[in-house]
Design an enzyme around this catalytic site. Structure first.
Site, PDB file in Angstrom:
ATOM      1  N   ASP A 255       0.841  -1.200   0.000  1.00  0.00           N
ATOM      2  CA  ASP A 255       0.000   0.000   0.000  1.00  0.00           C
ATOM      3  C   ASP A 255       0.881   1.258   0.000  1.00  0.00           C
ATOM      4  O   ASP A 255       1.626   1.492   0.953  1.00  0.00           O
ATOM      5  CB  ASP A 255      -0.897  -0.032   1.248  1.00  0.00           C
ATOM      6  CG  ASP A 255      -2.034   0.964   1.188  1.00  0.00           C
ATOM      7  OD1 ASP A 255      -1.982   1.883   0.371  1.00  0.00           O
ATOM      8  OD2 ASP A 255      -2.981   0.811   1.992  1.00  0.00           O
ATOM      9  N   HIS A 354      -9.940  -1.196  -7.130  1.00  0.00           N
ATOM     10  CA  HIS A 354      -9.653   0.021  -6.355  1.00  0.00           C
ATOM     11  C   HIS A 354      -8.559   0.876  -6.993  1.00  0.00           C
ATOM     12  O   HIS A 354      -8.727   2.091  -7.138  1.00  0.00           O
ATOM     13  CB  HIS A 354      -9.260  -0.400  -4.932  1.00  0.00           C
ATOM     14  CG  HIS A 354      -8.911   0.725  -4.029  1.00  0.00           C
ATOM     15  ND1 HIS A 354      -9.855   1.527  -3.429  1.00  0.00           N
ATOM     16  CD2 HIS A 354      -7.704   1.195  -3.615  1.00  0.00           C
ATOM     17  CE1 HIS A 354      -9.258   2.431  -2.689  1.00  0.00           C
ATOM     18  NE2 HIS A 354      -7.940   2.251  -2.776  1.00  0.00           N
TER      19      HIS A 354
HETATM   20  C1  LIG Z   1     -10.108   8.646  -1.331  1.00  0.00           C
HETATM   21  C2  LIG Z   1      -8.937   8.107  -1.309  1.00  0.00           C
HETATM   22  C3  LIG Z   1      -8.613   6.710  -0.900  1.00  0.00           C
HETATM   23  C4  LIG Z   1      -9.099   5.967   0.133  1.00  0.00           C
HETATM   24  C5  LIG Z   1     -10.150   6.347   1.163  1.00  0.00           C
HETATM   25  C6  LIG Z   1      -8.419   4.706   0.100  1.00  0.00           C
HETATM   26  C7  LIG Z   1      -8.609   3.655   0.989  1.00  0.00           C
HETATM   27  C8  LIG Z   1      -7.914   2.454   0.984  1.00  0.00           C
HETATM   28  N1  LIG Z   1      -6.984   2.037   0.057  1.00  0.00           N
HETATM   29  C9  LIG Z   1      -6.523   0.794   0.378  1.00  0.00           C
HETATM   30  C10 LIG Z   1      -5.573   0.038  -0.323  1.00  0.00           C
HETATM   31  C11 LIG Z   1      -4.923   0.426  -1.504  1.00  0.00           C
HETATM   32  N2  LIG Z   1      -5.049   1.615  -2.158  1.00  0.00           N
HETATM   33  C12 LIG Z   1      -4.259   1.618  -3.279  1.00  0.00           C
HETATM   34  C13 LIG Z   1      -4.109   2.652  -4.181  1.00  0.00           C
HETATM   35  C14 LIG Z   1      -4.693   3.906  -4.059  1.00  0.00           C
HETATM   36  N3  LIG Z   1      -5.665   4.304  -3.169  1.00  0.00           N
HETATM   37  C15 LIG Z   1      -5.957   5.614  -3.358  1.00  0.00           C
HETATM   38  C16 LIG Z   1      -6.892   6.369  -2.666  1.00  0.00           C
HETATM   39  C17 LIG Z   1      -7.629   5.925  -1.571  1.00  0.00           C
HETATM   40  N4  LIG Z   1      -7.547   4.743  -0.939  1.00  0.00           N
HETATM   41  C18 LIG Z   1      -5.129   6.086  -4.419  1.00  0.00           C
HETATM   42  C19 LIG Z   1      -5.112   7.499  -4.931  1.00  0.00           C
HETATM   43  C20 LIG Z   1      -4.358   5.020  -4.856  1.00  0.00           C
HETATM   44  C21 LIG Z   1      -3.304   5.057  -5.951  1.00  0.00           C
HETATM   45  C22 LIG Z   1      -3.876   4.707  -7.271  1.00  0.00           C
HETATM   46  C23 LIG Z   1      -2.825   4.774  -8.350  1.00  0.00           C
HETATM   47  O1  LIG Z   1      -2.312   5.848  -8.626  1.00  0.00           O
HETATM   48  O2  LIG Z   1      -2.477   3.724  -8.909  1.00  0.00           O
HETATM   49  C24 LIG Z   1      -3.599   0.354  -3.353  1.00  0.00           C
HETATM   50  C25 LIG Z   1      -2.654  -0.091  -4.466  1.00  0.00           C
HETATM   51  C26 LIG Z   1      -1.233   0.254  -4.191  1.00  0.00           C
HETATM   52  C27 LIG Z   1      -0.963   1.717  -4.089  1.00  0.00           C
HETATM   53  O3  LIG Z   1      -0.883   2.410  -5.086  1.00  0.00           O
HETATM   54  O4  LIG Z   1      -0.871   2.195  -2.977  1.00  0.00           O
HETATM   55  C28 LIG Z   1      -3.984  -0.372  -2.254  1.00  0.00           C
HETATM   56  C29 LIG Z   1      -3.527  -1.764  -1.864  1.00  0.00           C
HETATM   57  C30 LIG Z   1      -7.172   0.419   1.554  1.00  0.00           C
HETATM   58  C31 LIG Z   1      -6.940  -0.900   2.269  1.00  0.00           C
HETATM   59  C32 LIG Z   1      -8.028   1.421   1.938  1.00  0.00           C
HETATM   60  C33 LIG Z   1      -8.913   1.537   3.101  1.00  0.00           C
HETATM   61  C34 LIG Z   1      -8.823   0.824   4.185  1.00  0.00           C
HETATM   62 FE   LIG Z   2      -6.454   3.090  -1.635  1.00  0.00          FE
END
Ligand SMILES: C=CC1=C(C)c2cc3[nH]c(cc4nc(cc5[nH]c(cc1n2)c(C)c5CCC(=O)O)C(CCC(=O)O)=C4C)c(C)c3C=C
Ligand SMILES: [Fe+2]
Length: 446
Positions: A255, A354
């Protein structure tokens, strides 16, 4: 745009202001000569003992510890010596590498406390935080909890909530960016654990150092402000992996991969308010160099998540669990091939994955720096884990960062079935204080 993170609260480092012991290990004699600052002033000797104790043995507790270990491991870090400069263009704790322990705490000003009392409090908090980030005691009556330790990458980051401006007669200075976040259909928010007049993020690689700082700051609040809510979290400890790796969250996913990197040209403008804000919805001048923190306590429905096969878990995110690479192949840093279809004619990265929905190119370029902590608050009444993510997202403007992305996720993110947003906060985090200034001075004296 230049990468401001390098020259801000850092002293010329390129790691978000952090001086990492493991990257530039000091020779043993430099450590022993007390090159590092500590609350006792002898961390050099203690640090050498701690490192050498595992190797050659030493007296007292360190020797006892070594004796219980079959083999002396090579120390991967000496994290106590890491220091992050408190003073600088930006506050520390934003582009600083993730720390192992974090406390998020919100305060409300006490009845009768207004602008003068808030100024006095911000002065006290600045005077309290700055020495602790150098490994020195908090002024006044220190509790000695972190007496033997170095700075351990301690950062203390201060922010203002929307209600602060009402309480202090500063409504004209309130950024439109602090307007309440829209309600999202998936919200299950607890108002008692949301918002707040003032917010502090404490981060450190050591749990005692973090607690010590939290407690000192809480005591400095005195009768001026009361804790509204407190949430504590953690991450992987530095040195726990053989080489630096992106964090994993409690679902086991890598993440942070898609985060903007301080080395990227647009990082500064995406994360920090520009020096000369322009446009009708621009932040006020006092926010130049500052950033907005969106804080969400997001519980994970871990029993449901863990009962799914890994293949299905991966489709929810669109990335491999093992190494964070896109399901379309490559390594963690490979771009997602969003149009690629499998032999069954279906998108390899599903339409509701996601990472697909959250990526900037699907949201008009919306970017944010996610710098979250995991939390574990035991079991709930229903026996399920009260655990998840203290999601902290930093951006120059939440209306161009968090809000459009969360709107989109709210409409059809496959991850939504496995998470609950339980608390929310939005804070204006001013620029860093120069030496001799207190945090937020430009607002309070505007
Ligand atoms: C509104 C914004 C976001 C929330 C709320 C959110 C919650 C959330 N995310 C994960 C796990 C992962 N998120 C990943 C990517 C990712 N998530 C957000 C935004 C929110 N996440 C963004 C902007 C991105 C990047 C997208 C990109 O540019 O590719 C990922 C994939 C790996 C990574 O890029 O970090 C995971 C895994 C959880 C578990 C969670 C709430 C508990
Ligand atoms: Fe996320």
């Amino acid at each position: 745009m230049t990468d401001t993170s390098k020259t801000t609260n850092s002293a010329g480092t390129d790691d978000g202001g952090r001086h990492r012991g493991e990257e530039h290990p000091a020779p043993a004699d430099a450590r022993a000569s007390g090159a590092r600052v500590s609350r006792r002033g002898v961390l050099g000797a203690v640090g050498a003992g701690a490192v050498g104790g595992l190797v050659v043995g030493a007296g007292g507790g360190i020797g006892a510890y070594a004796a219980t270990r079959p083999a002396a491991p090579t120390p991967l870090t000496h994290l106590g010596s890491d220091a992050v400069a408190f003073h600088g263009t930006h506050q520390a704790g934003i582009s600083t590498p993730m720390q192992a322990v974090g406390h998020l705490v919100a305060f409300d000003l006490a009845p009768g406390a207004g602008r003068a009392e808030a100024i006095a409090l911000l002065r006290r908090w600045t005077a309290c935080a700055a020495p602790m980030t150098e490994g020195r005691p908090a002024p006044g009556h220190d509790t000695d909890v972190a007496l033997d330790e170095g700075p351990s990458a301690l950062t203390v980051t201060f922010g203002f909530g929307r209600s602060f401006f009402d309480r202090t007669g500063l409504v004209k200075q309130r950024p439109v960016q602090l307007d309440p976040l829209p309600a999202f259909s998936s919200d299950h928010l607890d108002p008692a654990r949301s918002d707040g007049d003032l917010w502090i993020q404490v981060g450190s690689d050591d749990a005692l150092v973090a607690f010590h700082a939290l407690r000192a700051l809480q005591k400095e609040a005195g009768s001026t402000a009361r804790v509204r809510w407190l949430m504590s979290g953690f991450n992987r400890s530095p040195g726990a992996t053989a080489h630096p790796m992106t964090m994993r969250n409690l679902m086991g996913q890598v993440d942070g991969t898609g985060n903007p990197k301080p080395s990227e040209p647009r990082f500064g403008e995406e994360i920090f308010v520009p020096a000369k804000p322009h446009g009708t919805l621009a932040s006020p001048a006092w926010m130049a160099g500052g950033s907005y923190a969106v804080v969400r306590r997001i519980r994970m429905l871990l029993d449901d998540w863990e009962s799914m096969p890994v293949g299905k878990q991966e489709k929810v995110i669109g990335r491999r669990k093992s190494d964070g690479a896109p399901l379309t192949g490559g390594t963690e840093d490979t771009a997602m091939a969003l149009t690629k279809k499998g032999p069954d004619g279906e998108l390899v990265i599903p339409a509701d994955a996601h990472a697909r929905i959250a990526q900037p190119s699907a949201n008009g370029g919306a970017a944010m720096l996610r710098r979250s902590y995991s939390y574990n608050d035991g079991l709930r009444g229903d026996g399920k884990p009260d655990a998840g993510l203290l999601f902290v997202a930093w951006q120059a403007d939440p209306l161009k960062g968090f809000v459009p992305v969360q709107r989109k996720l709210d409409r059809g993110d496959a991850l939504s079935a496995f998470i609950r947003h339980e608390a929310s906060g939005l804070f204006a985090v001013p620029a860093g204080a120069a030496k001799g200034e207190y945090v937020g001075q430009r607002l309070m004296e505007s």
